[in-house]
Design a protein around this motif. Sequence first.
Motif, PDB file in Angstrom:
ATOM      1  N   GLN A   1      67.240  42.695  38.784  1.00  0.00           N
ATOM      2  CA  GLN A   1      67.423  41.653  38.101  1.00  0.00           C
ATOM      3  C   GLN A   1      68.099  42.194  36.773  1.00  0.00           C
ATOM      4  N   THR A   2      68.629  41.409  35.898  1.00  0.00           N
ATOM      5  CA  THR A   2      69.415  41.786  34.709  1.00  0.00           C
ATOM      6  C   THR A   2      68.375  41.138  33.604  1.00  0.00           C
ATOM      7  N   GLU A   3      68.502  41.970  32.408  1.00  0.00           N
ATOM      8  CA  GLU A   3      67.380  41.542  31.392  1.00  0.00           C
ATOM      9  C   GLU A   3      68.372  41.325  30.081  1.00  0.00           C
TER      10      GLU A   3
ATOM     11  N   ILE B   1      67.956  40.283  26.207  1.00  0.00           N
ATOM     12  CA  ILE B   1      66.774  40.337  25.069  1.00  0.00           C
ATOM     13  C   ILE B   1      67.507  39.897  23.826  1.00  0.00           C
ATOM     14  N   SER B   2      67.138  38.743  23.412  1.00  0.00           N
ATOM     15  CA  SER B   2      67.420  38.315  22.011  1.00  0.00           C
ATOM     16  C   SER B   2      66.353  38.372  21.208  1.00  0.00           C
ATOM     17  N   THR B   3      66.472  38.870  20.017  1.00  0.00           N
ATOM     18  CA  THR B   3      65.627  39.009  19.051  1.00  0.00           C
ATOM     19  C   THR B   3      65.553  38.107  17.776  1.00  0.00           C
ATOM     20  N   LYS B   4      64.474  37.665  17.186  1.00  0.00           N
ATOM     21  CA  LYS B   4      64.560  36.903  15.976  1.00  0.00           C
ATOM     22  C   LYS B   4      63.516  37.436  14.996  1.00  0.00           C
TER      23      LYS B   4
ATOM     24  N   TYR C   1      63.105  36.975  26.205  1.00  0.00           N
ATOM     25  CA  TYR C   1      63.725  37.673  27.548  1.00  0.00           C
ATOM     26  C   TYR C   1      64.094  36.677  28.666  1.00  0.00           C
ATOM     27  N   LYS C   2      65.303  36.958  28.853  1.00  0.00           N
ATOM     28  CA  LYS C   2      65.927  35.962  29.865  1.00  0.00           C
ATOM     29  C   LYS C   2      66.419  37.101  31.450  1.00  0.00           C
ATOM     30  N   TYR C   3      65.710  36.668  32.355  1.00  0.00           N
ATOM     31  CA  TYR C   3      65.966  37.424  33.659  1.00  0.00           C
ATOM     32  C   TYR C   3      66.971  36.579  34.600  1.00  0.00           C
ATOM     33  N   GLU C   4      67.723  37.418  35.220  1.00  0.00           N
ATOM     34  CA  GLU C   4      68.625  36.880  36.349  1.00  0.00           C
ATOM     35  C   GLU C   4      68.548  37.796  37.228  1.00  0.00           C
TER      36      GLU C   4
END
Length: 332
Positions: free
Chosen positions: A77-79, A81-84, A300-303
């Motif tokens: 899977q690809t990950e 990551i976005s940070t706020k 985190y968004k996994y594909e």
Amino acid sequence: MLDNVTFANPEFFWLLLLLPLAILWYFYKRNEHVASLKIPTIQGFGHTDVLSKLKPLLFILRLLALTAVIVAMARPQTEDISTKTKTTKGIDIVMAIDVSSSMLARDLKPNRLTALKEVAAEFIKERPNDRIGLVAYAAEAYTKTPITSDKSIVLRALKEITYGQLNDGTAIGMGLATSVNRLKESKASSKIIILLTDGVNNSGFIEPQTAADLATEFGIKTYTIGLGTNGNALSPIAYNSDGSFRYGMRQVEIDEDLLKDIAKVTGGKYFRATDNQKLEAIYDEINKLEKTEIEEFKYYKYEEKFRPWIFLAIALLVFEWLLRNTLFRSFI
């Protein structure tokens, strides 16, 4: 296919250890699956001989299909990551700067005021999440910049601070009281004053102790800095005929007891800077003492990427089945 890919279940890769065992088993058992026939000549079987040599290709295709299945089971899977970030504890800071003539003394290089401005500028740059304001004082005090989060405004205002904008003298009480006035309405969870001087209180109509009590009442912590070498320093002592300063050696007089008392009453700390390096170290220490708490959120968004491996395994098995039931049919 595996660029920037992680595996959710990498433990399935242990199954790859079965592949060498399968290869060994194949070579051990292959003679049992091959019939032997003794004939006087093989001239008519040239084509068949080539196919028999290619028959291990069927086993290789099965191994590749098995490998693809194992990779799919490991869930590539690809990950993304976005940070706020969110500042949970903002700090409002006012820097009160002495601009009396003694700040032109040359015991710090090139002089006290210039050295201070250089160090203070670095301090400001290292506080991106805080609001900062500037107060200048000599015989009187004024707000150079109200507290703001725009560091470019603060840095520009700091650069513009020079001697001669106020009547000469040292009104520590006025400088501190003006700083308190800038912070008393602040809603920040932490309010700080950094007050720097190189002399004794000899001007102004507000006593330093009174200003310190005001700071305590409004919950404002004050760090005080005494600036100047021990002993004598080359300082302005008179004016030349052209209006420039005449320099001479003068005793450095800093009311350290007063500065210590202000820091103690308000919950701050007193520092003494006798050279450029110590001044830098003081601001570094204040920077470490007053930390802004920042809460960081990561999303985190996994594909999932296992499907291509499943399709590859199916394609290999279909290809192997077609070869087995067509080209190699007579040898099965």
